[in-house]
Write an enzyme that holds these catalytic residues in place. Structure first.
Site, PDB file in Angstrom:
ATOM      1  CG  ASP A 294      -1.868   1.067   1.223  1.00 38.95           C
ATOM      2  OD1 ASP A 294      -1.876   2.347   0.363  1.00 38.95           O
ATOM      3  OD2 ASP A 294      -3.122   0.825   1.774  1.00 38.95           O
TER       4      ASP A 294
ATOM      5  CG  ASP B  99       1.768  -0.486  -9.472  1.00 38.46           C
ATOM      6  OD1 ASP B  99       1.871  -0.654  -8.191  1.00 38.46           O
ATOM      7  OD2 ASP B  99       0.951   0.344 -10.014  1.00 38.46           O
TER       8      ASP B  99
ATOM      9  CE1 TYR C  25      -3.932  -5.221  -6.910  1.00 36.92           C
ATOM     10  CE2 TYR C  25      -2.391  -5.357  -4.937  1.00 36.92           C
ATOM     11  CZ  TYR C  25      -3.650  -5.163  -5.598  1.00 36.92           C
ATOM     12  OH  TYR C  25      -4.723  -4.782  -4.804  1.00 36.92           O
ATOM     13  CD  GLU C  26       6.163  -8.696 -10.882  1.00 41.96           C
ATOM     14  OE1 GLU C  26       7.081  -8.643 -11.798  1.00 41.96           O
ATOM     15  OE2 GLU C  26       6.051  -9.169  -9.830  1.00 41.96           O
TER      16      GLU C  26
END
Length: 212
Positions: A117, A153, A194-195
């Site tokens: 986060d 990211d 997520y990647e």
């Protein structure tokens, strides 16, 4: 990674054999839990567990503990764990600020931070997992040659992390890249949920390794 509340998740976690229910009992003696002296790696904020499951499968001689504080997320990781035989992978439901209550000094060999986060508001900076507060916690539980591997990211979070690590004694950085998948460090990289999502959209992934 937050999910909608899953009914019965708390009970499910409390009764899972893959969740270490009283982890503080193993502080300083995790070798007795795993029954051998293999290296110990942890992932903080593991999401649904894709990354740490892949590492545990690839590296049977390394012990892995996934740390997650959200029940709905941990629930999904446990479901995945039930489908495979990985005696070197277990989970703890806890806040990373309490690592020192569970792990003794120099007991961990590597910490993974993946797509944490970003806490973008400045007043929340201390909650970032690469803040000086957390670096101090990691310094206590990592062995002298231990490392923190960080991927994100979020460029703002990455720049903050670089600056903070370099300015926080005794931490240093290496293997820094602003585009992991196009760099020499891509070989052997294991992607998170997520990647995969971000990289499929052409978004660059930033990565660094912190050490002392």
């Amino acid at each position: 990674m937050r999910l909608r509340n899953i009914k019965g998740a708390e009970e499910f976690i409390a009764n899972s054999i893959y969740v270490i229910q009283q982890p503080q009992e193993y502080r300083g003696k995790w070798n007795t839990f795993f029954e051998h002296e293999n290296p110990l790696h942890i992932e903080i904020g593991m999401g649904k567990g894709k990354f740490i499951h892949a590492l545990a499968e690839q590296n049977p001689h390394i012990n892995y503990i996934g740390i997650e504080m959200y029940s709905s997320v941990l629930y999904r990781a446990i479901e995945k764990r039930q489908e495979v035989n990985l005696p070197n992978l277990f989970f703890i439901r806890m806040d990373a600020r309490n690592l020192g209550d569970v792990f003794n000094r120099s007991e961990i060999d590597r910490i993974y931070l993946n797509f944490s986060d970003p806490w973008p508001k400045e007043r929340h900076a201390k909650r970032r997992l690469t803040s000086p507060l957390f670096l101090e916690i990691y310094d206590a539980v990592l062995n002298p040659n231990g490392t923190v591997c960080f991927k994100t990211d979020n460029r703002s979070l990455f720049d903050y992390s670089l600056e903070t690590i370099e300015e926080t004694s005794p931490w240093r950085v290496k293997d820094v890249t602003y585009d992991l998948h196009s760099s020499s460090y891509a070989a052997g990289n294991v992607m998170t949920e997520y990647e995969e999502k971000f990289s499929s959209k052409g978004m660059p992934i930033h990565r660094l390794v912190a050490y002392r």
